[in-house]
Scaffold this motif. Sequence first.
Motif, short mmCIF file in Angstrom:
data_model
loop_
_atom_site.label_atom_id
_atom_site.label_comp_id
_atom_site.label_asym_id
_atom_site.label_seq_id
_atom_site.Cartn_x
_atom_site.Cartn_y
_atom_site.Cartn_z
N LEU A 257 0.82 -1.20 0.00
CA LEU A 257 0.00 0.00 0.00
C LEU A 257 0.86 1.26 0.00
CD1 LEU A 257 -2.85 1.33 0.32
CD2 LEU A 257 -2.51 1.14 2.80
N GLU A 258 1.98 1.23 0.70
CA GLU A 258 2.86 2.39 0.77
C GLU A 258 3.75 2.42 -0.47
OE1 GLU A 258 2.19 4.47 3.05
OE2 GLU A 258 0.89 3.09 4.17
N GLY A 259 3.34 3.21 -1.45
CA GLY A 259 4.12 3.34 -2.68
C GLY A 259 3.78 2.34 -3.76
N LEU A 260 2.90 1.39 -3.47
CA LEU A 260 2.48 0.36 -4.43
C LEU A 260 3.67 -0.40 -5.00
CD1 LEU A 260 -0.48 2.09 -6.30
CD2 LEU A 260 -0.57 0.38 -4.48
N ARG A 261 4.64 -0.69 -4.15
CA ARG A 261 5.75 -1.54 -4.56
C ARG A 261 5.27 -2.97 -4.79
NH1 ARG A 261 8.99 -4.81 -1.44
NH2 ARG A 261 7.97 -3.98 0.43
N PRO A 262 5.60 -3.59 -5.94
CA PRO A 262 5.16 -4.96 -6.19
C PRO A 262 5.75 -5.94 -5.19
CG PRO A 262 5.85 -3.90 -8.24
CD PRO A 262 6.28 -3.00 -7.11
N LEU A 263 4.89 -6.78 -4.64
CA LEU A 263 5.30 -7.83 -3.72
C LEU A 263 5.26 -9.20 -4.39
CD1 LEU A 263 3.28 -6.66 -0.58
CD2 LEU A 263 5.69 -6.17 -1.13
N SER A 264 4.41 -9.35 -5.42
CA SER A 264 4.37 -10.57 -6.23
C SER A 264 3.85 -10.19 -7.59
CB SER A 264 3.48 -11.64 -5.59
OG SER A 264 2.12 -11.26 -5.64
N ASP A 265 4.19 -10.98 -8.60
CA ASP A 265 3.93 -10.57 -9.99
C ASP A 265 2.75 -11.27 -10.65
OD1 ASP A 265 4.87 -13.12 -10.35
OD2 ASP A 265 6.55 -12.57 -11.64
N GLY A 266 1.99 -12.07 -9.93
CA GLY A 266 0.86 -12.74 -10.55
C GLY A 266 1.15 -14.15 -11.03
N GLY A 267 2.32 -14.67 -10.73
CA GLY A 267 2.62 -16.06 -11.07
C GLY A 267 2.83 -16.28 -12.55
N PRO A 268 3.02 -17.53 -12.96
CA PRO A 268 3.25 -17.84 -14.38
C PRO A 268 2.11 -17.35 -15.25
CG PRO A 268 3.76 -19.74 -13.00
CD PRO A 268 3.11 -18.74 -12.11
N ALA A 269 2.45 -16.93 -16.46
CA ALA A 269 1.46 -16.43 -17.40
C ALA A 269 0.58 -17.56 -17.92
CB ALA A 269 2.16 -15.75 -18.57
N THR A 270 -0.64 -17.20 -18.30
CA THR A 270 -1.53 -18.13 -18.99
C THR A 270 -1.67 -17.67 -20.44
OG1 THR A 270 -3.48 -16.86 -18.31
CG2 THR A 270 -2.79 -18.67 -16.89
N HIS A 271 -1.90 -18.61 -21.34
CA HIS A 271 -1.84 -18.32 -22.77
C HIS A 271 -3.22 -18.35 -23.43
CE1 HIS A 271 2.49 -18.36 -22.61
NE2 HIS A 271 2.50 -19.61 -22.16
N GLY A 272 -4.25 -17.90 -22.72
CA GLY A 272 -5.57 -17.88 -23.33
C GLY A 272 -5.61 -17.02 -24.57
N PRO A 273 -6.27 -17.48 -25.65
CA PRO A 273 -6.31 -16.73 -26.91
C PRO A 273 -7.46 -15.72 -26.93
CG PRO A 273 -7.34 -18.86 -27.25
CD PRO A 273 -6.89 -18.83 -25.81
N ASN A 274 -7.14 -14.45 -27.20
CA ASN A 274 -8.15 -13.39 -27.24
C ASN A 274 -8.51 -12.94 -28.64
OD1 ASN A 274 -8.29 -12.97 -24.33
ND2 ASN A 274 -6.23 -12.14 -24.51
N ALA A 275 -7.59 -13.11 -29.60
CA ALA A 275 -7.80 -12.52 -30.92
C ALA A 275 -7.11 -13.35 -31.98
CB ALA A 275 -7.25 -11.09 -30.94
N LEU A 276 -7.66 -13.28 -33.20
CA LEU A 276 -7.09 -13.96 -34.36
C LEU A 276 -7.03 -12.99 -35.53
CD1 LEU A 276 -9.11 -17.32 -34.31
CD2 LEU A 276 -6.67 -17.08 -33.80
N ALA A 277 -6.01 -13.16 -36.37
CA ALA A 277 -5.92 -12.43 -37.64
C ALA A 277 -5.24 -13.35 -38.64
CB ALA A 277 -5.15 -11.13 -37.48
N ALA A 278 -5.49 -13.10 -39.93
CA ALA A 278 -4.92 -13.93 -40.98
C ALA A 278 -4.27 -13.06 -42.04
CB ALA A 278 -5.98 -14.83 -41.61
N SER A 279 -3.18 -13.57 -42.60
CA SER A 279 -2.51 -12.94 -43.73
C SER A 279 -2.04 -14.05 -44.65
CB SER A 279 -1.32 -12.10 -43.25
OG SER A 279 -0.62 -11.52 -44.34
N GLY A 280 -2.78 -14.27 -45.73
CA GLY A 280 -2.47 -15.39 -46.60
C GLY A 280 -2.64 -16.70 -45.87
N GLU A 281 -1.58 -17.48 -45.81
CA GLU A 281 -1.61 -18.78 -45.14
C GLU A 281 -1.19 -18.71 -43.67
OE1 GLU A 281 -2.43 -21.89 -47.15
OE2 GLU A 281 -3.32 -20.05 -47.92
N ARG A 282 -0.89 -17.51 -43.21
CA ARG A 282 -0.41 -17.36 -41.84
C ARG A 282 -1.52 -16.85 -40.92
NH1 ARG A 282 4.58 -14.00 -41.04
NH2 ARG A 282 3.39 -12.46 -42.24
N ILE A 283 -1.41 -17.26 -39.65
CA ILE A 283 -2.41 -16.93 -38.64
C ILE A 283 -1.68 -16.35 -37.43
CG2 ILE A 283 -4.26 -17.85 -37.17
CD1 ILE A 283 -3.97 -20.36 -39.26
#
Length: 614
Positions: A296-322
């Motif tokens: 609370l004092e200065g909002l210094r990070p004490l933990s970073d939220g743990g390992p990232a999750t890879h949920g997909p939010n968006a898609l785009a296409a360019s030719g044969e690539r996604i």
Amino acid sequence: MRPISLGEPPTGHAAPITHVAFAPDGAWLASSSYDGSVVIWRRRDGAGLAPVARIRHRRLVNAASWSPEHPGLLATASADKTVGLWRLDPGSGAVEAVGRLARHTDDVNAVAWLRDGERLVTVSEDSTSLLWDATSGRFLGRVTSHSGHCMGVAVSSVGSVLTVGEDGEVFVGDVDHPSRDRRRRFPTSIEGCAWSPDGTRAVLACDDGRLRVVSAELDLLEEIEVSGSAARAVAFATDGSGRLVVGSYDATVAVLRGATVESRHAGGRQWPRSLDTFGRTVAVGSFGSAPVLLDLEGLRPLSDGGPATHGPNALAASGERIAVGLDSGGVLVLHRDGLETATLHTVCDDPVLSVGPAPGGWLAGTYAGAVSRLSDAGGPSASVHLGAPVPSLATRGSRALAGTYGGETVSLALEDGLSIRSRARYHEGSVKSIAWDAAGCAVSGATDGCVRRYAPEAAQDDLLWVHGNLVNAVAVDSRGLIASASRDRLVRAGLAGSRPVTLLAADESVKAVALLGTGRKVVVIAGSYDFSCYGWTFELGDSPDSRAGSVIFAADQAISALVALDATTAVAASWDGTLRFVELVGDHLEAGRPIAIDDLVAGAAMAGKERIGA
């Protein structure tokens, strides 16, 4: 109702964290998540958290609340339309189910206990706020109704119930003395609220980036501008200082003393949709597997939220690539015929909400409000900050359009890196989706329920049609056909200037849409929060009417995005962490096997193809 079926990582959650709540003694923290679970954490000595128990609902969990009088008694609010009641054994950490409250007809968004610790109030997207006896599970009556989704609830130290909604309505009442009820409307959606410790005033976190401080009688006492994006969560510090902790949708947490910002923390994996305080610790929802902790004092990070999750939010296409935009802040690029050659571009720590092709690479729009240009040969080469999350991107040659959570459509130039050409406002809400049509006009859908078409930077636009709720996605094809998907559970498709065909199937909000077919044959694909991907086939020019679709496949979580690769193939992403190809074979739509995004990310890292941005 299909239940969420995701793995249980030892680090906590498998999807972003929607809500955090400290127990009254501060020894425990409950976090709820899109993965359909609530994890109960024991606070370690120092700043750490240790997961000790897991609670499951059938759908995502929106909130949790501890009883103020009965240690270990927890209520959890879920999109499965129920509230769970659970008892934690403080000694062993074991949890047992003690009840289930079911009467709401839509997602339950929040729950709060009355001072007696026996009764509780629940609020829902069905616009109602209900009162319950937790000891017996008996429904005691309706507290109030809103004209839109009811989003938040708080109970004061003197027993006043406060509810807020997307309609801007605020209700204050005493469940034992209904004659004292008061109501007021503000010109903005309100999703967060908190009472002062003495119960004399309340603070409202508003979609226009302001805090509004009101008296117990709902007189407006003060307005405090805290963000250029929506303010979504607010809590009073528990140290008696009267300070406020505010979370905004610019990925920022701020501590206010009066109207003055004392400290601010932005970025990382924190998702300030929810926050709570105890002593000197601020817990914040996250896009990782664990809550973020700040001092609370200065909002210094004490933990970073743990390992990232890879949920997909968006898609785009360019030719044969996604390209796939991920919760982890990465963009995964793969070739439709060579999945083993996937490349991961690391853009930032916060989620990538939108992606689009660009000459020599891709664009990525982030939750923190940036648009980054990614080079195929490396990581981010340029970026611009738009001041609010960027849920939509559309590119056309050397020009791009970005839709922001603040309601702006921003025109971007790609000729020399990345720069802002102009800003315009065509909608009265967050621009959720943008697409270019063949004539060089933009089609967009927004939280105001409108689908509009316009020439970028022009003063005028055309209203194509209106949904009964927010528009999650739009799609356009080379024939000029336009489709839209909405929270009203409908898909609409048609040509500009004509009455659209209405397509029915989903039991819940429709999140994504894509168009296939050639000539007069129209094939619409849509993905829903009910976990299913639907398909419809009809002839162009058919008279508008309602049509029921068929299920192409069902995933283990909501369908988050769709993109057409050509006239016969689309790709669907689901928040269960998978991709699927959908093929038009004759008159039938067929789904391929699910492809695990975690495997693609791991393969890209092992092959040494990860592009790390500066």
